[in-house]
Write an enzyme that holds these catalytic residues in place. Structure first.
Site, PDB file in Angstrom:
ATOM      1  N   SER A 101      12.602  -1.721 -22.351  1.00  0.00           N
ATOM      2  CA  SER A 101      12.786  -0.542 -21.482  1.00  0.00           C
ATOM      3  C   SER A 101      12.892   0.768 -22.244  1.00  0.00           C
ATOM      4  CB  SER A 101      14.038  -0.681 -20.600  1.00  0.00           C
ATOM      5  OG  SER A 101      13.959  -1.830 -19.836  1.00  0.00           O
ATOM      6  N   CYS A 140       0.920   0.319   4.622  1.00  0.00           N
ATOM      7  CA  CYS A 140       0.757  -1.128   4.730  1.00  0.00           C
ATOM      8  C   CYS A 140       1.739  -1.716   5.744  1.00  0.00           C
ATOM      9  CB  CYS A 140       0.867  -1.760   3.352  1.00  0.00           C
ATOM     10  SG  CYS A 140      -0.033  -3.313   3.266  1.00  0.00           S
ATOM     11  N   GLU A 154      -0.871   5.148  -2.669  1.00  0.00           N
ATOM     12  CA  GLU A 154      -0.043   5.549  -3.824  1.00  0.00           C
ATOM     13  C   GLU A 154      -0.636   5.112  -5.162  1.00  0.00           C
ATOM     14  OE1 GLU A 154       0.750   3.298  -1.526  1.00  0.00           O
ATOM     15  OE2 GLU A 154       2.079   1.718  -2.275  1.00  0.00           O
ATOM     16  N   HIS A 160      -2.927   1.061   0.331  1.00  0.00           N
ATOM     17  CA  HIS A 160      -1.874   1.672  -0.491  1.00  0.00           C
ATOM     18  C   HIS A 160      -2.411   2.890  -1.238  1.00  0.00           C
ATOM     19  CE1 HIS A 160       1.286  -1.421  -0.186  1.00  0.00           C
ATOM     20  NE2 HIS A 160       0.285  -2.281  -0.090  1.00  0.00           N
TER      21      HIS A 160
END
Ligand code: GLN
Length: 535
Positions: free
Chosen positions: A15, A381, A509, A507
């Site tokens: 991360s 969606c 995005e 979608h």
């Protein structure tokens, strides 16, 4: 000019933002006029990310060719012009699968099939496969150096340098340089250890990206350079930033692409042009407007599962000079306590994609609130499916309207599997995945947004609007403003008697970029700003 390769590895902890770092390197090289592509290697054994729990793995990013991939590919597409595909996300599972298939076909002529050379050869082939027509390939190795799982990938990239020539490959290692308050010191030891682990397997990093919360003083850079055997200029501060779109600018100021070009012996076709990124950062820091978008979903505690969505909303803000505050609302809370408590201060309501029954009724209530209170609504969606159910129930009077995904079996669902899918599903289930063309109705909100009548967007779902109910829905005022012509399936719905209400089966995005905000997100945010100023 031969294709050049940059391999990005990570150390110390996970991360640290390896995907973001790789994508930013891509952006910097593009700003110098190079054509780049990026590839992610995931050491897990799943063949792809499609079956992985969003809590554990974050978003599943869908490519044009319908691959369900790691969310880092989303960073690659948002930061650069590269179009990713199934070949840009390689997992251990995929590599072994293909080696085992070859073995079964007798391809290895009776040899003992081994990690070296067969697995590593397969990995190297996967790298070469995406190299055509690009100047620089950036390969990101998932996981942290020292993990058992990533070793074959590291071995493959080690060999790769000898295969294509040492002048064509560099290794960039991302580590952590923590500040220890008690000692009032930045600590380089974790970096030293991590580089040592890399060198043990034969990889000497050329550049070290040091994730820190402050700029590294020269003395620290010197120390890292000395202990890790790199040039002092190749020790780069990867400082924490408020907005991820600042990363290319921070790297540029640290001289990162200069040193990359030097090490790879690349001469830049042009001076860097980072004005787009500067403009974005300027807008993010000093916006003209502020709006609050309420996202009514299920995985609200783990926003990584909606990475592309978060970013697309920010992009919609950038297009409107607006700061977008995202408020995540647990759909089940709305179910229990009603929508007013959660939605009355919201400027735009969004129901994102999702799977499973939990929270559905809350999402439907949120749609009803948006429709009745004339709050701008964007459904994606599952957000379209909930909007259709809401409309069927509360406008058309089909009190039992539901979806076959979560419905009583004996009722005709408004959202259903198409017959072909039903057949296939018996054999194990399938989804509509990847890019499909969509025809847009003229003079619709969708037409206004896209400015054209034919588009293509990416899908990841199993259920569709049941065409059996279309005439009824339309007769009561539901506008179908987009269809997939070949399949005759509903792709976009809208409401007229409403300032901005639109939902998509696809979608959008996945295709939004900070430098090219998606038109639907742009117009949704514009409607939210308008809604707020009218209040
Ligand atoms: N669960 C719904 C379906 O499979 C919606 C999927 C989604 O929102 N991506 O159709």
């Amino acid at each position: 000019m031969p294709t050049k390769y940059i391999f990005v590895t990570g150390g110390v902890i996970s991360s640290l933002g390896k995907g973001l770092a790789a994508a930013s390197i891509g952006a910097l090289l593009e700003s110098r006029g190079f054509k780049v592509t990026l590839q992610k290697f995931d050491p897990y054994i799943n063949v792809d990310a499609g079956t992985m729990n969003p809590f554990q793995h974050g978003e599943v990013y869908v490519t044009d060719d319908g691959a369900e991939t790691d969310l880092d590919l989303g960073y690659y597409e948002r930061f650069t012009n590269t179009r990713t595909s199934k070949d840009h996300n390689i997992t251990t599972g995929k590599i072994y699968h293909s080696v085992i298939m070859k073995e079964r076909k007798g391809y290895y002529l009776g040899k003992t099939v081994q990690v070296i050379p067969h697995i590593t050869d397969e990995i190297k082939e996967a790298i070469l496969k995406i190299s055509h027509g690009v100047d620089v390939v950036i390969g990101e190795i998932g996981g942290t150096v020292g993990d058992i799982e990533s070793q074959p990938f590291l071995e493959a990239i080690r060999q790769f340098k000898a295969d294509v020539g040492p002048e064509n490959v560099i290794y960039i290692h991302l580590t952590l340089v923590p500040y220890i308050k008690a000692a009032d010191e930045l600590k380089t030891k974790p970096t030293q250890h991590s580089v040592k682990a890399l060198r043990e397997i034969g990889i000497q990093p050329d550049i070290i990206l040091c994730r820190t919360d402050r700029f590294l003083p020269d003395s620290i850079k010197k120390k890292i350079a000395l202990y890790c055997n790199v040039d002092e200029k190749a020790v780069i501060t990867a400082k924490d930033v408020e907005y991820i779109y600042d990363v290319p600018l921070v790297f540029h100021r640290e001289g990162l692409e200069e040193i990359i070009l030097k090490l790879l012996k690349l001469s830049s076709p042009r001076e860097p042009d980072l004005s787009d990124w500067e403009r974005i950062i300027h807008t993010l820091h000093s916006p003209k407007f502020e709006v609050t978008i309420g996202i009514v979903g299920k995985y609200v505690n783990l926003q990584d599962s909606y990475k592309s969505l978060n970013e697309a909303l920010i992009h919609g803000g950038i297009a409107n000079q607006a700061r977008v505050h995202l408020e995540w609302i647990e759909a089940e809370e709305i179910e229990k306590k009603g929508p007013d408590l959660y939605l009355s201060h919201i400027d735009g309501i969004l129901v994102p994609g999702g799977f499973g029954e939990r929270g559905i009724e809350g999402k439907i209530k949120a749609v009803q609130y948006a429709r009745e209170h004339k709050v701008p609504y964007l459904g994606l969606c599952l957000g379209l499916q909930c909007a259709v159910i809401e409309f069927a129930r509360n406008v058309c009077g089909l009190t039992q309207a539901n979806s076959s995904e979560f419905a009583q079996k004996d009722l005709d669902p408004v959202i259903d599997l198409i017959p072909e899918q039903k057949k296939v599903t018996d054999k194990g289930g399938t989804m509509r995945l990847g890019a499909y063309p969509c025809k847009i109705e003229s003079d619709s909100l969708a037409h206004k947004a896209y400015g054209k009548l034919e588009i293509s967007e990416r899908h990841r779902h199993r259920y569709e609007v049941n065409n059996q109910f279309l005439d009824l829905l339309k007769s009561k005022g539901l506008v179908v403003s987009g269809v997939w012509p070949d399949g005759n399936l509903v792709e976009i719905i809208e409401l007229r008697d409403h300032p901005w209400f639109l939902a998509t089966q696809f979608h959008p995005e996945f295709k939004s970029k900070p430098r090219d905000p998606h038109p639907l997100f742009r117009d949704f945010i514009a409607a939210a700003i308008k809604h707020k100023t009218l209040l």
